[in-house]
Design a protein around this motif. Structure first.
Motif, short mmCIF file in Angstrom:
data_model
loop_
_atom_site.label_atom_id
_atom_site.label_comp_id
_atom_site.label_asym_id
_atom_site.label_seq_id
_atom_site.Cartn_x
_atom_site.Cartn_y
_atom_site.Cartn_z
N ALA A 147 0.82 -1.21 0.00
CA ALA A 147 0.00 0.00 0.00
C ALA A 147 0.86 1.27 0.00
O ALA A 147 0.50 2.25 -0.64
N ALA A 148 1.99 1.23 0.69
CA ALA A 148 2.88 2.39 0.70
C ALA A 148 3.43 2.66 -0.70
O ALA A 148 3.55 3.82 -1.11
N CYS A 149 3.75 1.62 -1.42
CA CYS A 149 4.22 1.79 -2.81
C CYS A 149 3.13 2.39 -3.68
O CYS A 149 3.40 3.30 -4.47
N LEU A 150 1.93 1.89 -3.55
CA LEU A 150 0.82 2.43 -4.33
C LEU A 150 0.55 3.89 -3.97
O LEU A 150 0.29 4.72 -4.85
N LEU A 151 0.66 4.21 -2.69
CA LEU A 151 0.47 5.60 -2.26
C LEU A 151 1.56 6.49 -2.84
O LEU A 151 1.29 7.60 -3.31
N TYR A 152 2.80 6.01 -2.82
CA TYR A 152 3.90 6.77 -3.42
C TYR A 152 3.64 7.06 -4.89
O TYR A 152 3.79 8.19 -5.36
N MET A 153 3.21 6.03 -5.62
CA MET A 153 2.93 6.21 -7.05
C MET A 153 1.79 7.22 -7.25
O MET A 153 1.87 8.08 -8.12
N LEU A 154 0.76 7.11 -6.44
CA LEU A 154 -0.38 8.02 -6.56
C LEU A 154 0.03 9.46 -6.27
O LEU A 154 -0.36 10.38 -7.00
N ILE A 155 0.82 9.66 -5.24
CA ILE A 155 1.28 11.02 -4.91
C ILE A 155 2.18 11.55 -6.01
O ILE A 155 2.03 12.71 -6.44
N TYR A 156 3.09 10.74 -6.49
CA TYR A 156 4.01 11.19 -7.54
C TYR A 156 3.24 11.60 -8.79
O TYR A 156 3.48 12.67 -9.36
N ILE A 157 2.31 10.77 -9.20
CA ILE A 157 1.54 11.05 -10.42
C ILE A 157 0.67 12.30 -10.23
O ILE A 157 0.54 13.12 -11.14
N ARG A 173 2.59 13.39 -14.20
CA ARG A 173 3.16 12.52 -15.24
C ARG A 173 3.45 11.16 -14.61
O ARG A 173 3.44 11.01 -13.39
N SER A 174 3.74 10.19 -15.44
CA SER A 174 3.99 8.84 -14.92
C SER A 174 5.37 8.74 -14.29
O SER A 174 6.22 9.61 -14.48
N LEU A 175 5.56 7.66 -13.55
CA LEU A 175 6.84 7.44 -12.88
C LEU A 175 7.97 7.26 -13.89
O LEU A 175 7.78 6.57 -14.91
N PRO A 176 9.16 7.82 -13.61
CA PRO A 176 10.30 7.53 -14.47
C PRO A 176 10.71 6.06 -14.34
O PRO A 176 10.37 5.39 -13.36
N THR A 187 10.18 3.34 -11.30
CA THR A 187 9.33 2.17 -11.56
C THR A 187 10.04 0.89 -11.16
O THR A 187 9.44 0.01 -10.53
N LYS A 188 11.32 0.78 -11.48
CA LYS A 188 12.09 -0.42 -11.10
C LYS A 188 12.16 -0.55 -9.58
O LYS A 188 12.02 -1.65 -9.04
N GLY A 189 12.39 0.55 -8.89
CA GLY A 189 12.44 0.52 -7.43
C GLY A 189 11.11 0.14 -6.82
O GLY A 189 11.05 -0.66 -5.89
N VAL A 190 10.04 0.69 -7.36
CA VAL A 190 8.70 0.39 -6.86
C VAL A 190 8.38 -1.09 -7.09
O VAL A 190 7.84 -1.76 -6.20
N ILE A 191 8.72 -1.61 -8.25
CA ILE A 191 8.47 -3.03 -8.54
C ILE A 191 9.25 -3.91 -7.57
O ILE A 191 8.71 -4.90 -7.05
N PHE A 192 10.49 -3.56 -7.28
CA PHE A 192 11.30 -4.33 -6.33
C PHE A 192 10.64 -4.31 -4.94
O PHE A 192 10.52 -5.35 -4.29
#
Length: 149
Positions: free
Chosen positions: A66-76, A81-84, A88-93
């Motif tokens: 959930a923290a990863c999803l929240l990070y992506m949502l805040i960034y976007i 714009r979408s994650l660089p 994206t690689k860090g979030v997937i890891f």
């Protein structure tokens, strides 16, 4: 609806989702910490009944996800714009780590605490234990009489 208000409404909706998601994540993290603290205090004080809440350990992996999803949502939302690719690689890891934690942490932490309690002569009490799907609470008592109370 006026088309000039549409982006503002979407931004407001995104901010509301972020705030609700953040509050849920904070609450869940506090709940997990309180269950773990409760377990440690029960063991240290040698309570007559000790509950190992394995559901809390499943939630650790879910909080990471959930923290990863929240990070992506805040960034976007903030950058619009979408994650660089590097992010994206860090979030997937981290998402994969969360899944691994969710699968393996409850099993291994549960075994560790069960062994610790058995070494202290606690007995598993099926009557006081609880399970629903993956959520499981294991109850241990200092004596068989305590289990039947």
């Amino acid at each position: 609806m006026n088309s000039s208000n549409t982006p503002r409404i979407f931004l407001l909706a995104k901010i509301c989702v972020i705030l609700i998601f953040s509050a849920a994540l904070i609450y869940t993290s506090i709940w997990i910490a309180s269950r773990w603290y409760e377990l440690l205090i029960s063991i240290k004080s040698e309570s007559t009944q000790i509950i190992i809440n394995l559901g809390a350990f499943y939630l650790i992996g879910i909080v990471v996800l959930a923290a990863c999803l929240l990070y992506m949502l805040i960034y976007i939302t903030v950058k619009n714009r979408s994650l660089p690719e590097k992010h994206t690689k860090g979030v997937i890891f981290i998402l994969m780590a969360g899944i691994v934690l969710m699968i393996f942490l409850p099993k291994h932490v549960g075994k560790y605490y069960v062994k610790q309690l058995e070494l202290k002569q606690y007995q598993y009490c099926e009557k006081a234990s609880y399970q629903w799907l993956f959520y499981k609470e294991l109850a241990f008592t200092s004596s068989e009489n305590e289990c039947h109370k």
